[in-house]
Each structure stands twice: as C-alpha cells, then as structure tokens.
Scaffold this motif. Structure first.
Motif, mmCIF file in Angstrom:
data_model
loop_
_atom_site.group_PDB
_atom_site.id
_atom_site.type_symbol
_atom_site.label_atom_id
_atom_site.label_comp_id
_atom_site.label_asym_id
_atom_site.label_seq_id
_atom_site.Cartn_x
_atom_site.Cartn_y
_atom_site.Cartn_z
ATOM 1 N N LYS A 1 -4.653 9.514 4.907
ATOM 2 C CA LYS A 1 -5.603 10.028 4.596
ATOM 3 C C LYS A 1 -6.818 9.051 4.618
ATOM 4 C CE LYS A 1 -7.165 12.270 0.122
ATOM 5 N NZ LYS A 1 -7.037 12.262 -1.140
ATOM 6 N N GLY A 2 -7.910 9.942 5.017
ATOM 7 C CA GLY A 2 -9.019 9.440 5.734
ATOM 8 C C GLY A 2 -10.390 10.216 5.119
ATOM 9 N N LEU A 3 -11.526 9.732 4.617
ATOM 10 C CA LEU A 3 -12.737 10.130 4.253
ATOM 11 C C LEU A 3 -13.069 10.954 5.577
ATOM 12 C CD1 LEU A 3 -14.957 7.526 2.521
ATOM 13 C CD2 LEU A 3 -13.258 9.620 1.677
ATOM 14 N N ALA A 4 -12.570 11.315 6.607
ATOM 15 C CA ALA A 4 -13.365 11.651 7.900
ATOM 16 C C ALA A 4 -12.608 12.502 7.866
ATOM 17 C CB ALA A 4 -14.608 11.050 8.498
ATOM 18 N N THR A 5 -11.178 12.311 8.389
ATOM 19 C CA THR A 5 -10.086 13.045 8.504
ATOM 20 C C THR A 5 -9.241 13.586 8.638
ATOM 21 O OG1 THR A 5 -8.947 10.783 8.879
ATOM 22 C CG2 THR A 5 -10.177 11.338 10.906
ATOM 23 N N GLY A 6 -9.029 13.434 6.916
ATOM 24 C CA GLY A 6 -8.441 13.668 6.054
ATOM 25 C C GLY A 6 -7.074 13.739 5.611
ATOM 26 N N THR A 7 -6.223 14.511 5.597
ATOM 27 C CA THR A 7 -4.467 13.830 5.071
ATOM 28 C C THR A 7 -4.234 14.936 7.201
ATOM 29 O OG1 THR A 7 -4.971 14.397 3.136
ATOM 30 C CG2 THR A 7 -2.570 14.496 4.168
ATOM 31 N N GLN A 8 -3.585 13.400 7.245
ATOM 32 C CA GLN A 8 -3.210 13.873 8.686
ATOM 33 C C GLN A 8 -1.787 13.148 8.579
ATOM 34 O OE1 GLN A 8 -5.341 12.042 12.213
ATOM 35 N NE2 GLN A 8 -6.669 13.236 11.917
ATOM 36 N N PHE A 9 -0.660 14.392 9.250
ATOM 37 C CA PHE A 9 0.971 13.651 9.157
ATOM 38 C C PHE A 9 1.223 12.231 10.260
ATOM 39 C CE2 PHE A 9 5.346 13.420 11.441
ATOM 40 C CZ PHE A 9 5.486 13.595 10.054
ATOM 41 N N SER A 10 2.021 11.053 9.969
ATOM 42 C CA SER A 10 1.552 10.587 11.014
ATOM 43 C C SER A 10 3.175 9.183 10.808
ATOM 44 C CB SER A 10 0.328 9.023 10.151
ATOM 45 O OG SER A 10 1.126 8.632 8.740
ATOM 46 N N PHE A 11 3.742 10.310 10.408
ATOM 47 C CA PHE A 11 4.935 9.968 10.800
ATOM 48 C C PHE A 11 5.467 8.379 10.342
ATOM 49 C CE2 PHE A 11 9.142 9.370 13.153
ATOM 50 C CZ PHE A 11 9.925 10.247 12.691
ATOM 51 N N PHE A 12 6.058 7.757 11.118
ATOM 52 C CA PHE A 12 6.342 6.027 11.242
ATOM 53 C C PHE A 12 4.721 5.409 11.345
ATOM 54 C CE2 PHE A 12 10.707 7.306 11.431
ATOM 55 C CZ PHE A 12 10.771 7.472 9.907
ATOM 56 N N GLY A 13 3.503 5.773 11.330
ATOM 57 C CA GLY A 13 2.465 5.033 11.613
ATOM 58 C C GLY A 13 2.334 3.872 10.329
ATOM 59 N N ASN A 14 2.529 4.573 9.360
ATOM 60 C CA ASN A 14 1.641 3.698 8.539
ATOM 61 C C ASN A 14 2.859 2.483 8.314
ATOM 62 O OD1 ASN A 14 -0.483 5.066 7.057
ATOM 63 N ND2 ASN A 14 0.839 6.704 5.729
ATOM 64 N N TYR A 15 3.557 2.826 8.529
ATOM 65 C CA TYR A 15 4.616 1.586 8.383
ATOM 66 C C TYR A 15 4.527 0.747 9.719
ATOM 67 C CZ TYR A 15 7.689 3.824 5.026
ATOM 68 O OH TYR A 15 8.187 4.874 4.218
ATOM 69 N N VAL A 16 4.203 1.058 10.652
ATOM 70 C CA VAL A 16 3.498 0.291 11.668
ATOM 71 C C VAL A 16 2.915 -0.941 11.592
ATOM 72 C CG1 VAL A 16 2.669 -0.254 14.114
ATOM 73 C CG2 VAL A 16 4.538 1.664 13.476
ATOM 74 N N GLN A 17 2.087 -0.187 11.160
ATOM 75 C CA GLN A 17 0.472 -1.147 10.234
ATOM 76 C C GLN A 17 1.399 -2.415 9.280
ATOM 77 O OE1 GLN A 17 -1.970 1.587 9.042
ATOM 78 N NE2 GLN A 17 -3.011 -0.371 7.995
ATOM 79 N N ALA A 18 2.265 -1.676 8.454
ATOM 80 C CA ALA A 18 2.551 -2.688 7.844
ATOM 81 C C ALA A 18 3.094 -3.677 8.314
ATOM 82 C CB ALA A 18 3.890 -1.980 6.643
ATOM 83 N N PHE A 19 3.841 -3.646 9.264
ATOM 84 C CA PHE A 19 5.069 -5.148 9.790
ATOM 85 C C PHE A 19 4.005 -5.445 10.796
ATOM 86 C CE2 PHE A 19 8.715 -2.396 8.474
ATOM 87 C CZ PHE A 19 9.224 -3.634 7.228
ATOM 88 N N THR A 20 2.423 -5.440 11.119
ATOM 89 C CA THR A 20 1.873 -5.765 11.874
ATOM 90 C C THR A 20 0.196 -5.941 11.008
ATOM 91 O OG1 THR A 20 0.712 -3.795 12.318
ATOM 92 C CG2 THR A 20 2.368 -4.290 13.980
ATOM 93 N N ASP A 21 0.558 -5.545 9.660
ATOM 94 C CA ASP A 21 -0.760 -5.733 8.658
ATOM 95 C C ASP A 21 -0.501 -7.752 7.915
ATOM 96 O OD1 ASP A 21 -2.979 -6.110 6.854
ATOM 97 O OD2 ASP A 21 -2.395 -4.772 5.707
ATOM 98 N N PRO A 22 -1.394 -8.590 8.832
ATOM 99 C CA PRO A 22 -1.635 -10.005 8.100
ATOM 100 C C PRO A 22 -1.553 -10.028 6.502
ATOM 101 C CG PRO A 22 -2.927 -9.687 9.629
ATOM 102 C CD PRO A 22 -2.758 -7.774 9.346
ATOM 103 N N SER A 23 -1.525 -8.943 6.266
ATOM 104 C CA SER A 23 -2.341 -9.613 4.123
ATOM 105 C C SER A 23 -0.351 -9.310 4.226
ATOM 106 C CB SER A 23 -2.629 -8.240 3.949
ATOM 107 O OG SER A 23 -4.149 -8.728 4.240
ATOM 108 N N PHE A 24 -0.066 -8.278 4.886
ATOM 109 C CA PHE A 24 1.564 -7.584 3.799
ATOM 110 C C PHE A 24 2.779 -8.825 4.419
ATOM 111 C CE2 PHE A 24 5.217 -6.057 4.964
ATOM 112 C CZ PHE A 24 6.367 -5.793 4.003
ATOM 113 N N LEU A 25 2.624 -9.720 5.481
ATOM 114 C CA LEU A 25 3.346 -10.557 6.772
ATOM 115 C C LEU A 25 2.990 -11.719 5.243
ATOM 116 C CD1 LEU A 25 2.848 -9.858 10.292
ATOM 117 C CD2 LEU A 25 4.925 -8.550 8.484
ATOM 118 N N LYS A 26 1.687 -12.145 4.837
ATOM 119 C CA LYS A 26 1.796 -13.253 4.443
ATOM 120 C C LYS A 26 2.513 -13.449 2.864
ATOM 121 C CE LYS A 26 -2.003 -15.339 1.362
ATOM 122 N NZ LYS A 26 -3.563 -15.830 1.064
ATOM 123 N N GLY A 27 2.192 -12.033 1.928
ATOM 124 C CA GLY A 27 2.979 -12.247 0.790
ATOM 125 C C GLY A 27 5.051 -11.749 1.542
#
Length: 322
Positions: A69-95
C-alpha cells in the motif's frame, strides 16, 4: 470302516468359526451419535475462540502481507514481494542476528540454571525443598510486564538502588542498559523470569523416575556426581529437549522485556532491536501494516525452520543427551 471314516474326516478342513458381527443396532448407533454430539458440544466453545482469535487473524495477516500500500500507487497485489524485501531489509536482518546471538547465550544459561536447581531440589528431602521450589518458581508467576518494570527500576542509574549503592561507596553507578551492557542485562531478566518454569518441568520428570534405578546405581558404587550426570540427566533427556524447544521458540520471538525497558534505555533499544519490535514499530509508528505482517510471517518461518532443524537433529533416541 471306523478307521476309514476317521481318516476321511481328518482330511476335511476344520469348520471356520462364525465371524463376529460388527454391525450395530439402531439404538447403539443413536447412542454413539449422541456421545459424539456431546463431545463436540464441549469442544465447540474452544473451537470458536480458537478460530476467531487465532486462525482468522493469521489468515487476515497473511492476506495483508501479499499486498503493498502506497500513497501514490494505492493498494497493489505484490505476492511475495514484501517477503523478499523483509529478507533483504538491513533492519530486519539486524534484529534477527541479535535474537540468534541471544539464543546462543541465553538458552544454555537457562538450561544450566534450571537443571542445576532441579537436581539440587531432587536430592533434598527436607521440608526446605518445598519452600525452595516455590521460591524458584515464583518469578514465573510474576507477569512479564511487572517483572520488566521491576528490573527497569533495579537497573536505573538515576533512581534505582544501583545509584544509592554507588553513591554510598563514592563511585558512579554503572549504566546497565547501555550499548555494552544491554545484552547481559536482558539475559539476566529472561533467565530470572523463565528458569523456575523450566526447573519445574525437569523436577517433575525426575520425580517420575523409579527409585530402584538410583538404588541400583548406589549399590554399583556411584557417587552423587555420577548419579546426577550419568543416571538422572539421561533419564530426563526428553524433558530437556522439550524445554529447549520452548526456549528456542520464545527467545526468537523476543519482544516484551526490551519493549518495556525501551523508554529508560536512553536509545539503546532501537525500533529494529528485535524482529518483533521492528514489526511493531513499522505497523504502529509508520502504519505499514502490510509490510509488518510480512515481517511477522518471515520471523515465523525462521522460528519454524530453526525448531524443525533442531528436532530433526535430535530425532535419534529422542534427545542429544541420550
């Protein structure tokens, strides 16, 4: 004639016994259905609560994690895009790296403390044993929030007893929630909170061991140390594996203690301190509920993988201690 008849009769196969009928009459079927209905009636309240407050929120959270969900793009189906982002997110990997290190240190400490307490209490036969069991178990009965607040007061270098003791001897109070000491301070808090619970599990397993095993070991010349580590510990190996699994699951989901101590830690406990705190901050500080749901499920996958690997590694003979 008689011998011939007997021989002929002997060649005949023996008559097969009549098969016992397994069919039930209508009254028995009605009684069975009535008993099943009564059983489901007792289960139904729990099933409703379980479905409404656990299954439905999990399904909804997983549904949210598949969208962006974004302010400009609205709600979009991203499938496992959020999961890919999570496992490459430095903050998540740090925790995640923090809780992995926390598991490596905390779990052995908890095991040693709880096992030692259980072995000592099992060897004590006086009335003091009951009081000692209650005293060691008591911290588990204290709610986590209250326990964390209590330790926050004890750790505080401003208004806690640490400052008073330091002032009495003319030194400055140590910062027990600083960047260099927060790890050990949290290990102490969680060990104090859970060691008594694990001790009770081990102690109950020790009480279930047949006393003749100990008597036979003493007859063979085993001393107290040999009796404890060569007889008692292997006999309660399954209980040790059980509490190891409990500790592994709970520690990887570390949240309550650091979240309560966060306001008095002077910035040491950051919003990405652990994966659960990071998911909480992303959801309620930045309103990114979709990404927060993905972080939570990503952490759940890591917990499941770690527990599965541990159980797979200890599947032979039921334990690593056996």
């Amino acid at each position: 004639m008689t011998s011939t008849t007997t021989a002929v009769g002997a060649d005949r196969p023996a008559a097969r016994p009549a098969r016992a009928t397994t069919r039930r009459n209508p009254s028995q079927r009605r009684a069975a259905r009535r008993q099943a209905l009564i059983g489901w009636t007792f289960i139904l309240p729990f099933a409703i609560v379980f479905a409404v407050f656990l299954i439905a929120p999990l399904v909804y959270a997983f549904y949210l994690s598949l969208f962006t969900k974004g302010l400009a793009t609205g709600t979009q189906f991203s499938f496992f895009g959020n999961y890919v982002q999570a496992f490459t997110d430095p903050s998540f990997l740090k925790g995640l790296w923090f809780v992995v290190r926390f598991v490596v240190v905390l779990v052995p400490v908890q095991m040693i403390v709880s096992l030692a307490a259980a072995l000592v209490l099992d060897a004590i036969t006086t009335r003091f044993a009951r009081f000692a069991r209650l005293t060691i178990f008591l911290p588990y009965a204290v709610p986590t929030v209250i326990g964390a607040l209590m330790w926050g007061f004890l750790y505080s270098p401003i208004f806690g007893p640490t400052q008073q003791i330091a002032s009495a001897i003319g030194v400055s109070a140590p910062v027990l929630l600083g960047p260099d000491t927060i790890f050990g301070s949290l290990v102490n808090v969680v060990t104090w909170q859970w060691a008594g619970y694990y001790m009770i599990i081990i102690y109950a397993a020790l009480q279930g061991v047949d006393s003749t095993v100990y008597e036979a070991a003493r007859i063979d010349g085993a001393n107290a140390w040999q009796l404890a580590f060569r007889i008692k510990v292997p006999m309660v190996a399954n209980s040790l594996v059980l509490i190891l699994v409990f500790a592994l699951i709970g520690t990887l989901q570390f949240f309550s203690e650091p979240q309560i101590l966060r306001p008095i830690a002077n910035g040491t406990i950051t919003p990405d301190f652990t994966p659960n705190i990071y998911a909480y901050s992303v959801a309620f500080s930045y309103a990114q509920f979709n990404y927060a749901s993905a972080i939570s499920f990503a952490l759940g996958f890591v917990v499941f993988l770690c527990v599965f690997v541990f159980l797979f590694a200890t599947r032979k003979r039921g334990s690593v201690f056996a």
